[in-house]
Scaffold this active site. Structure first.
Site, mmCIF file in Angstrom:
data_model
loop_
_atom_site.group_PDB
_atom_site.id
_atom_site.type_symbol
_atom_site.label_atom_id
_atom_site.label_comp_id
_atom_site.label_asym_id
_atom_site.label_seq_id
_atom_site.Cartn_x
_atom_site.Cartn_y
_atom_site.Cartn_z
ATOM 1 N N SER A 40 0.799 -1.238 0.000
ATOM 2 C CA SER A 40 0.000 0.000 0.000
ATOM 3 C C SER A 40 0.822 1.274 0.000
ATOM 4 O O SER A 40 0.257 2.361 -0.185
ATOM 5 C CB SER A 40 -0.927 0.023 1.217
ATOM 6 O OG SER A 40 -1.978 -0.866 1.021
ATOM 7 N N LYS A 88 0.359 3.466 -2.899
ATOM 8 C CA LYS A 88 -0.846 4.307 -3.040
ATOM 9 C C LYS A 88 -0.507 5.801 -2.986
ATOM 10 O O LYS A 88 -1.214 6.628 -3.565
ATOM 11 C CB LYS A 88 -1.876 3.922 -1.955
ATOM 12 C CG LYS A 88 -2.432 2.509 -2.218
ATOM 13 C CD LYS A 88 -3.273 1.923 -1.093
ATOM 14 C CE LYS A 88 -3.694 0.500 -1.487
ATOM 15 N NZ LYS A 88 -4.280 -0.297 -0.440
ATOM 16 N N TYR A 138 -3.860 -2.923 -10.281
ATOM 17 C CA TYR A 138 -3.745 -2.703 -8.834
ATOM 18 C C TYR A 138 -2.845 -3.776 -8.193
ATOM 19 O O TYR A 138 -1.970 -3.464 -7.380
ATOM 20 C CB TYR A 138 -5.149 -2.693 -8.212
ATOM 21 C CG TYR A 138 -5.133 -2.638 -6.707
ATOM 22 C CD1 TYR A 138 -4.928 -1.436 -6.035
ATOM 23 C CD2 TYR A 138 -5.304 -3.801 -5.950
ATOM 24 C CE1 TYR A 138 -4.891 -1.393 -4.646
ATOM 25 C CE2 TYR A 138 -5.268 -3.765 -4.566
ATOM 26 C CZ TYR A 138 -5.065 -2.559 -3.919
ATOM 27 O OH TYR A 138 -5.017 -2.522 -2.546
ATOM 28 N N TYR A 183 -4.558 4.030 8.158
ATOM 29 C CA TYR A 183 -5.906 3.480 8.313
ATOM 30 C C TYR A 183 -6.527 3.823 9.659
ATOM 31 O O TYR A 183 -6.430 4.954 10.103
ATOM 32 C CB TYR A 183 -5.903 1.952 8.059
ATOM 33 C CG TYR A 183 -5.056 1.618 6.884
ATOM 34 C CD1 TYR A 183 -5.457 2.019 5.617
ATOM 35 C CD2 TYR A 183 -3.834 0.985 7.025
ATOM 36 C CE1 TYR A 183 -4.671 1.777 4.518
ATOM 37 C CE2 TYR A 183 -3.040 0.738 5.926
ATOM 38 C CZ TYR A 183 -3.467 1.141 4.684
ATOM 39 O OH TYR A 183 -2.680 0.915 3.611
ATOM 40 N N VAL A 213 1.201 -3.629 3.896
ATOM 41 C CA VAL A 213 1.201 -4.916 4.608
ATOM 42 C C VAL A 213 2.462 -5.739 4.350
ATOM 43 O O VAL A 213 2.628 -6.787 4.953
ATOM 44 C CB VAL A 213 -0.069 -5.765 4.329
ATOM 45 C CG1 VAL A 213 -1.303 -5.128 4.932
ATOM 46 C CG2 VAL A 213 -0.234 -6.050 2.853
HETATM 47 O O1 DON Z 1 -4.930 -4.987 -1.610
HETATM 48 C C1 DON Z 1 -4.385 -5.374 -0.597
HETATM 49 O O2 DON Z 1 -5.013 -5.787 0.364
HETATM 50 C C2 DON Z 1 -2.871 -5.307 -0.535
HETATM 51 N N1 DON Z 1 -2.322 -5.481 -1.831
HETATM 52 C C3 DON Z 1 -2.403 -3.981 0.005
HETATM 53 C C4 DON Z 1 -2.928 -3.699 1.384
HETATM 54 C C5 DON Z 1 -1.999 -2.909 2.213
HETATM 55 O O3 DON Z 1 -0.803 -2.872 2.054
HETATM 56 C C6 DON Z 1 -2.640 -2.229 3.331
HETATM 57 N N2 DON Z 1 -1.651 -1.833 4.283
HETATM 58 N N3 DON Z 1 -1.413 -1.747 5.367
#
Ligand code: DON
Length: 303
Positions: free
Chosen positions: A63, A66, A188, A239, A257
């Site tokens: 993420s 983003k 994505y 978040y 993540v």
């Molecule tokens: O779409 C997802 O769930 C993961 N590719 C990215 C989520 C993420 O990194 C949220 N972070 N803390």
């Protein structure tokens, strides 16, 4: 500022926390990473980079990407993106569906998954190849031409991507997605799979500390847009833990993540820390602690 000395002190301070938390398991390709890894880098405005631990080891950016897609979309289309996504903290987990129906398919902010899908959709419309546009940007700004997608991670995300697919289809039903959903999801997932090190990300994020100026001195964002991206990072970048992160760290930050977190000290430097053990909200345990120590030791904070 003796960044190298500060980083070494932080590494000693957070050592007991390294390995705390759990690597993300809902994307199976991420679950195998060694939870004992820790790295941290600082890049100053001139592009000098300092680091400690595994600061040159590639990890899954997830993420954190983003932030960069939002910046690219603002650079292409200015404020028009805000017709499609809000800029309020969600107070919900990053992959939550719950607010979308009440709020007519407009996600709360660009850093939860729903919002990032909208932003990638915009980038796809502007460029025709959102994930390659992002990869090229990261290669250019990090100065690392070796940066690449990780096909195994992208495949694993796609295979276990029902929730992201649900978010995208649901928003499409409100007319808030312009491109075909399967193609959008592919971009994505490729975007999230990019492998970068702490050094790469600290360097690539420098435009946020340089009020919108890129490494070559050209302008990506207006000063005002750079301020806006930093503000949304501060309020939404971690978040439903954004309040706690602001309280402890006091800097704009964006987590992923994969266990990475990028943070910005406007006008001064950028930071990236990586340690794969996550707390229950998806933020690196040792990573947040390390940033907390950084602002405490240096006094560098936006407050
Ligand atoms: O779409 C997802 O769930 C993961 N590719 C990215 C989520 C993420 O990194 C949220 N972070 N803390």
């Amino acid at each position: 500022m003796d960044y190298q000395g500060v980083l070494e002190e932080i590494a000693r301070d957070v050592a007991p926390l390294i390995g705390s938390g759990e690597p993300a398991a809902y994307i199976p390709a991420l679950a195998d990473v060694d939870p004992k890894r820790f790295g941290m880098a600082v890049a100053d405005l001139d592009g000098n980079v300092y680091g400690v631990g595994d600061w040159r080891t590639p990890f899954s950016a997830q993420s954190i990407t983003k932030v960069f897609t939002l910046a690219l979309v603002l650079a292409h289309g200015g404020d028009s993106v805000w017709e499609h996504v809000g800029r309020e903290p969600s107070g919900n987990p990053f992959n939550s569906l719950v607010q979308l129906e009440y709020e007519n398919g407009i996600p709360r902010n660009p850093f939860i998954n729903a919002g990032a899908l909208v932003v990638t959709d915009r980038l796809q419309t502007w460029t025709g190849d959102a994930s390659s546009e992002l990869l090229e940007f990261l290669r250019r700004e990090s100065g690392n031409p070796e940066l690449a997608f990780n096909a195994e991670v992208a495949g694993s995300e796609s295979e276990h991507g029902d929730r992201n697919a649900a978010l995208a289809h649901f928003m499409a039903s409100y007319g808030n997605i312009a491109n075909p959903v399967p193609a959008l999801l592919d971009h994505y997932f490729w975007q999230c799979s990019i492998e970068t090190s702490c050094a790469d990300l600290a360097l690539a994020a420098r435009f946020l500390a340089r009020h919108g100026l890129l490494a070559d001195g050209s302008r990506l964002l207006t000063r005002s847009e750079a301020k806006q991206v930093n503000a949304v990072m501060l309020t939404c970048g971690t978040y439903d833990a954004a309040g706690e992160f602001a309280y402890r760290v006091g800097l704009p930050g964006k987590s992923g993540v994969g266990g990475g977190i990028v943070a910005v000290v406007p006008g001064q430097c950028t930071l990236c820390v990586w340690s794969p053990g996550l707390d229950e909200r998806g933020n690196s345990v040792a990573g947040v602690a390390a940033l907390d120590r950084f602002t405490t030791l240096t006094g560098l904070s936006v407050f």
